[in-house]
Design an enzyme around this catalytic site. Structure first.
Site, PDB file in Angstrom:
ATOM      1  N   GLU A 130       0.793  -1.224   0.000  1.00 23.36           N
ATOM      2  CA  GLU A 130       0.000   0.000   0.000  1.00 23.36           C
ATOM      3  C   GLU A 130       0.832   1.283   0.000  1.00 23.36           C
ATOM      4  OE1 GLU A 130      -4.014  -1.892   1.996  1.00 23.36           O
ATOM      5  OE2 GLU A 130      -2.922  -0.363   3.137  1.00 23.36           O
ATOM      6  N   GLU A 141      -5.968  -7.971  -0.517  1.00 24.07           N
ATOM      7  CA  GLU A 141      -6.650  -7.747   0.759  1.00 24.07           C
ATOM      8  C   GLU A 141      -8.092  -7.337   0.488  1.00 24.07           C
ATOM      9  OE1 GLU A 141      -4.935  -4.979   3.544  1.00 24.07           O
ATOM     10  OE2 GLU A 141      -2.909  -5.760   3.240  1.00 24.07           O
TER      11      GLU A 141
END
Length: 441
Positions: free
Chosen positions: A167, A351
């Site tokens: 991320e 995710e």
């Protein structure tokens, strides 16, 4: 669950994900301090000033945790390595206890028939490097590549897949512009430097791992769908800007060798010197692309400083984090990413999951809200596949309740309930439903 394994191609991977600082227990095994330790020790940054010293004690209980992954019928386990556990000062001599831990963890996955899917960095920067400016420092990408060589020199031969950085938006914008996570800055110049350096570090790490002969390397990008608050041109413009700095900036850098023009209107004056010269490294070829997806945001314009917008509350049902449940966004990202950036490159949902106020009663944790959330998002994946997106796997966040960063331990994402006093693990109803869907039992 409304799906079963047979609904997907034979090579489709189902997995679950965790991260090192959130579950391992950073006080164990000779790990060095991270900027999360100092961030959490600063009043006002983290709920109840909670930290990752013990977390879920995965460091000592990983075999029990991997047994849960295996018993659920999952194919793969996405985990992260801690830079400060492996190299306590961020540079120099490695910590053999740390390397030995990841060696044991890897072998334990393979013994259970699980595919090890590693992420090198999930936000736990060694404090010694934070003292040198952290992600603002142009030397950090090369130090990160050295870390990649050390850890993957030890376990890389047994990995199914590896991604350098989890991320990039959170590492840079959330942490340097909004100040919500370590190092807790609110500075546009620091943000511009961090956003660029995190991609340079990604590229250097890919090159370092290629040189070691490691294959199946990818990048993991978190994405939030941006919806304009209304039909006005101003709302459309700021929603496109949100999409630009949150989603397109990182994908464009890696897959197109350029940054979005609307983002550079704000960040351009603050970028590092000669930043344009780094795209050959940033564009180091990948074997797959990972998408982390949870929610959307509704964006409205205002007359404040750039980026001159704010979020407004949406009408949809919310998770315990007050995030709207919007599975359409996952479908949109899977199809758009393939169409505009990655082509035939395999895509993974690396995710996806929800926080919920789970409570254990009489030894049972019922979480029908999570089952519904997963069903909706898996259905979005199925739609994307049917429409031609090359999606090859789906990973649920998270295996177990854990340290949810600035939110401490009260926001629970796990398929498995953790009692943070006793550390007892209790599979939730979502875990059992997933097990039934994947194994038929």
């Amino acid at each position: 669950m409304t799906f079963k394994r047979q609904d997907f191609p034979a090579d489709f991977l189902f997995g679950t994900a965790t991260s090192s600082y959130q579950i391992e227990g950073h006080a164990f095994g000779g790990a060095g301090k991270t900027h999360w330790d100092t961030f959490a020790a600063t009043p006002g940054n983290v709920v109840r000033a909670e930290n990752g010293d013990r977390a879920c004690d995965h460091y000592h209980r990983f075999e029990e945790d991997l047994d849960l992954v295996k018993a659920a019928g999952l194919d793969a386990y996405r985990f992260s390595t801690s830079w400060a556990r492996v190299m306590p000062e961020g540079r120099g001599a490695p910590n053999l206890e740390g390397l030995d831990f990841y060696d044991r963890l890897t072998d334990a996955m393979l013994e259970r028939g699980l595919k090890p899917c590693a992420t090198l960095y999930h936000w736990e920067l060694p404090v010694a490097l934070a003292d040198l400016g952290g992600w603002r420092n142009p030397d950090l990408p090369k130090w990160f590549a050295d870390f990649a060589e050390v850890i993957m020199g030890r376990i890389g031969d047994r990995m199914y897949s590896v991604a350098p950085i989890n991320e990039p938006w959170c590492v840079s914008w959330l942490s340097h512009f909004l100040g919500h996570q370590a190092p807790g800055l609110r500075d546009i110049r620091a943000t511009a430097h961090a956003m660029h350096h995190v991609l340079v570090a990604h590229g250097h790490a890919i090159q370092a791992m290629r040189a070691l002969g490691i294959r199946n390397l990818g990048g993991v990008f978190n994405m939030e769908w941006a919806t304009p608050a209304d039909d006005s041109a101003a709302a459309q413009e700021v929603a496109a800007l949100y999409d630009g700095y949150y989603n397109r900036f990182f994908l464009s850098g890696v897959f197109k060798g350029a940054y979005p023009a609307n983002v550079m209107e704000g960040l351009g004056p603050h970028m590092p010197k000669n930043w344009q010269d780094d795209f050959p490294v940033i564009q180091s070829p990948l074997d797959w692309c990972g998408i982390n997806y949870y929610t959307r945001k509704i964006i409205a314009p205002n007359d404040g400083a750039w980026p001159s917008h704010h979020e407004v509350e949406g009408p949809l049902p919310k998770t315990f984090l007050n995030w709207e449940i919007y599975p359409e966004g996952l479908y949109n990202f899977l199809t758009r990413t393939a169409r505009e950036y990655t082509g035939d490159l395999p895509l993974y949902v690396t995710e996806n999951g929800m926080a919920a106020p789970d409570v254990i009663e009489n030894g049972v944790v019922e979480d029908p809200h999570r089952i519904d959330y997963l069903n909706q998002h898996v259905a979005a994946v199925q739609r994307a596949i049917a429409d031609g997106a090359p999606v090859k796997g789906y990973f649920i966040w998270s295996l177990m309740d854990n340290y949810e960063w600035a939110l401490g331990y009260e926001k629970r994402f796990g398929l498995v309930h953790v009692d943070f006093d006793t550390l007892d693990r209790t599979p939730k109803s979502s875990y059992h439903a997933l097990k039934s869907a994947l194994t038929g039992t």
